[in-house]
Design a protein around this motif. Sequence first.
Motif, mmCIF file in Angstrom:
data_model
loop_
_atom_site.group_PDB
_atom_site.id
_atom_site.type_symbol
_atom_site.label_atom_id
_atom_site.label_comp_id
_atom_site.label_asym_id
_atom_site.label_seq_id
_atom_site.Cartn_x
_atom_site.Cartn_y
_atom_site.Cartn_z
ATOM 1 N N MET A 1 -33.245 5.431 0.033
ATOM 2 C CA MET A 1 -32.777 5.335 1.402
ATOM 3 C C MET A 1 -32.000 4.037 1.570
ATOM 4 O O MET A 1 -32.460 2.980 1.208
ATOM 5 C CB MET A 1 -33.981 5.382 2.343
ATOM 6 C CG MET A 1 -33.616 5.090 3.781
ATOM 7 S SD MET A 1 -35.049 5.109 4.851
ATOM 8 C CE MET A 1 -34.764 6.655 5.640
ATOM 9 N N ILE A 2 -30.812 4.140 2.125
ATOM 10 C CA ILE A 2 -29.953 2.965 2.295
ATOM 11 C C ILE A 2 -30.277 2.250 3.610
ATOM 12 O O ILE A 2 -30.524 1.070 3.631
ATOM 13 C CB ILE A 2 -28.456 3.362 2.236
ATOM 14 C CG1 ILE A 2 -28.133 3.958 0.867
ATOM 15 C CG2 ILE A 2 -27.565 2.195 2.538
ATOM 16 C CD1 ILE A 2 -28.292 3.030 -0.296
ATOM 17 N N GLY A 3 -30.295 2.938 4.746
ATOM 18 C CA GLY A 3 -30.664 2.345 6.028
ATOM 19 C C GLY A 3 -29.829 1.144 6.407
ATOM 20 O O GLY A 3 -28.644 1.052 6.081
ATOM 21 N N MET A 4 -30.454 0.208 7.083
ATOM 22 C CA MET A 4 -29.764 -0.960 7.641
ATOM 23 C C MET A 4 -29.206 -1.899 6.574
ATOM 24 O O MET A 4 -28.304 -2.672 6.842
ATOM 25 C CB MET A 4 -30.707 -1.733 8.545
ATOM 26 C CG MET A 4 -31.830 -2.410 7.811
ATOM 27 S SD MET A 4 -32.935 -3.249 8.895
ATOM 28 C CE MET A 4 -33.947 -4.109 7.701
ATOM 29 N N ALA B 1 -26.694 -3.385 -0.016
ATOM 30 C CA ALA B 1 -27.538 -4.504 -0.444
ATOM 31 C C ALA B 1 -28.944 -4.037 -0.808
ATOM 32 O O ALA B 1 -29.702 -4.780 -1.433
ATOM 33 C CB ALA B 1 -27.612 -5.562 0.655
ATOM 34 N N TYR B 2 -29.299 -2.802 -0.434
ATOM 35 C CA TYR B 2 -30.662 -2.306 -0.664
ATOM 36 C C TYR B 2 -31.121 -2.444 -2.116
ATOM 37 O O TYR B 2 -32.181 -3.020 -2.367
ATOM 38 C CB TYR B 2 -30.793 -0.854 -0.179
ATOM 39 C CG TYR B 2 -32.171 -0.293 -0.399
ATOM 40 C CD1 TYR B 2 -33.213 -0.621 0.461
ATOM 41 C CD2 TYR B 2 -32.446 0.554 -1.466
ATOM 42 C CE1 TYR B 2 -34.497 -0.123 0.264
ATOM 43 C CE2 TYR B 2 -33.716 1.057 -1.666
ATOM 44 C CZ TYR B 2 -34.741 0.716 -0.805
ATOM 45 O OH TYR B 2 -36.003 1.205 -1.016
ATOM 46 N N PRO B 3 -30.360 -1.944 -3.101
ATOM 47 C CA PRO B 3 -30.867 -2.075 -4.478
ATOM 48 C C PRO B 3 -30.988 -3.531 -4.936
ATOM 49 O O PRO B 3 -31.876 -3.875 -5.720
ATOM 50 C CB PRO B 3 -29.869 -1.295 -5.339
ATOM 51 C CG PRO B 3 -28.704 -1.015 -4.475
ATOM 52 C CD PRO B 3 -29.127 -1.176 -3.050
ATOM 53 N N TRP B 4 -30.128 -4.407 -4.415
ATOM 54 C CA TRP B 4 -30.203 -5.826 -4.774
ATOM 55 C C TRP B 4 -31.439 -6.472 -4.159
ATOM 56 O O TRP B 4 -32.110 -7.293 -4.795
ATOM 57 C CB TRP B 4 -28.931 -6.557 -4.343
ATOM 58 C CG TRP B 4 -27.756 -6.128 -5.143
ATOM 59 C CD1 TRP B 4 -26.775 -5.251 -4.770
ATOM 60 C CD2 TRP B 4 -27.449 -6.509 -6.486
ATOM 61 N NE1 TRP B 4 -25.888 -5.076 -5.797
ATOM 62 C CE2 TRP B 4 -26.270 -5.841 -6.861
ATOM 63 C CE3 TRP B 4 -28.060 -7.358 -7.410
ATOM 64 C CZ2 TRP B 4 -25.694 -5.996 -8.119
ATOM 65 C CZ3 TRP B 4 -27.481 -7.510 -8.658
ATOM 66 C CH2 TRP B 4 -26.312 -6.838 -8.995
ATOM 67 N N MET B 5 -31.736 -6.088 -2.929
ATOM 68 C CA MET B 5 -32.946 -6.612 -2.274
ATOM 69 C C MET B 5 -34.198 -6.104 -3.005
ATOM 70 O O MET B 5 -35.156 -6.853 -3.193
ATOM 71 C CB MET B 5 -33.002 -6.156 -0.810
ATOM 72 C CG MET B 5 -31.897 -6.704 0.063
ATOM 73 S SD MET B 5 -32.191 -8.381 0.579
ATOM 74 C CE MET B 5 -33.469 -8.132 1.771
ATOM 75 N N LYS B 6 -34.171 -4.860 -3.406
ATOM 76 C CA LYS B 6 -35.300 -4.276 -4.122
ATOM 77 C C LYS B 6 -35.487 -4.982 -5.470
ATOM 78 O O LYS B 6 -36.620 -5.287 -5.866
ATOM 79 C CB LYS B 6 -35.049 -2.781 -4.326
ATOM 80 C CG LYS B 6 -36.258 -1.982 -4.641
ATOM 81 C CD LYS B 6 -35.905 -0.486 -4.607
ATOM 82 C CE LYS B 6 -37.077 0.378 -4.912
ATOM 83 N NZ LYS B 6 -36.741 1.798 -4.900
ATOM 84 N N ALA B 7 -34.385 -5.251 -6.164
ATOM 85 C CA ALA B 7 -34.453 -5.960 -7.449
ATOM 86 C C ALA B 7 -35.007 -7.377 -7.254
ATOM 87 O O ALA B 7 -35.881 -7.815 -8.011
ATOM 88 C CB ALA B 7 -33.071 -6.013 -8.102
ATOM 89 N N ALA B 8 -34.529 -8.069 -6.233
ATOM 90 C CA ALA B 8 -35.019 -9.425 -5.962
ATOM 91 C C ALA B 8 -36.511 -9.392 -5.626
ATOM 92 O O ALA B 8 -37.279 -10.242 -6.085
ATOM 93 C CB ALA B 8 -34.223 -10.065 -4.830
ATOM 94 N N HIS B 9 -36.906 -8.399 -4.838
ATOM 95 C CA HIS B 9 -38.320 -8.245 -4.487
ATOM 96 C C HIS B 9 -39.164 -8.091 -5.757
ATOM 97 O O HIS B 9 -40.169 -8.778 -5.934
ATOM 98 C CB HIS B 9 -38.486 -7.029 -3.570
ATOM 99 C CG HIS B 9 -39.892 -6.726 -3.182
ATOM 100 N ND1 HIS B 9 -40.641 -7.557 -2.379
ATOM 101 C CD2 HIS B 9 -40.693 -5.668 -3.474
ATOM 102 C CE1 HIS B 9 -41.841 -7.027 -2.198
ATOM 103 N NE2 HIS B 9 -41.898 -5.874 -2.857
ATOM 104 N N LEU B 10 -38.745 -7.233 -6.641
ATOM 105 C CA LEU B 10 -39.489 -6.997 -7.882
ATOM 106 C C LEU B 10 -39.525 -8.247 -8.763
ATOM 107 O O LEU B 10 -40.565 -8.577 -9.344
ATOM 108 C CB LEU B 10 -38.879 -5.827 -8.648
ATOM 109 C CG LEU B 10 -39.598 -5.410 -9.923
ATOM 110 C CD1 LEU B 10 -41.053 -5.093 -9.663
ATOM 111 C CD2 LEU B 10 -38.906 -4.214 -10.551
#
Length: 151
Positions: A1-4, A8-17
Motif C-alpha cells: 500500500m502506497i498511501g500518504m 517514499a513508502y519502500p524507503w521508509m520501510k527499508a529504513a525502519h527495518l
Amino acid sequence: MIGMLGNAYPWMKAAHLIFVIFWMAGLFMLPRYLVYHQEAAIGSPEAAQWVEREAKIRKIILTPAMVVVWVLGLTLGANLGLFSGASGLGWLHLKLLLVVILSGYHGWAVGYSKKLAAGKPTLTGRQLRLINEVPAVLVTFIVILAIVQPF
C-alpha cells in the motif's frame, strides 16, 4: 500500500527495518554485558569498564535506534490506516503491543545497567541469562506478524 507516503513508502520501510536490526543488536548485546558486569567484582576496574561499555551502547545504539524505529513504524502504520480506523489491521495492533513490551524490556535493561553501575545487583547471573532470551522470543512473533499478517 502506497498511501500518504507515495514512492517514499519502500524507503521508509527499508529504513525502519535497518533500525530494527540496530535496535535488536543492542538488545542482544546489553543483557550479555549485564551478565559480564554482574560477574565482575563490585568496584573493580573490570566493573568500571562494563559501566562505560553499557553507557556507550545505550547512548550510541540502543536509544537512538529505538526512537527511529518508533517514529518510522508509526509513520508506516499511519500510511496503512492505523489511525484512521482501517480494517484488517489486527496483526498490526498485536505487533504494536509486542513492540511496546519490547520497549519496556529495553527500559528495564537500561535501568538494570544503572543499578549495576551503582553496585546494587538484584538478579543472579542465571536469571540474567534467561532474561536474555526475551528479545529473541518477542522479535520472532513481531516478524511473523509483520510478514504473515495472519489476521
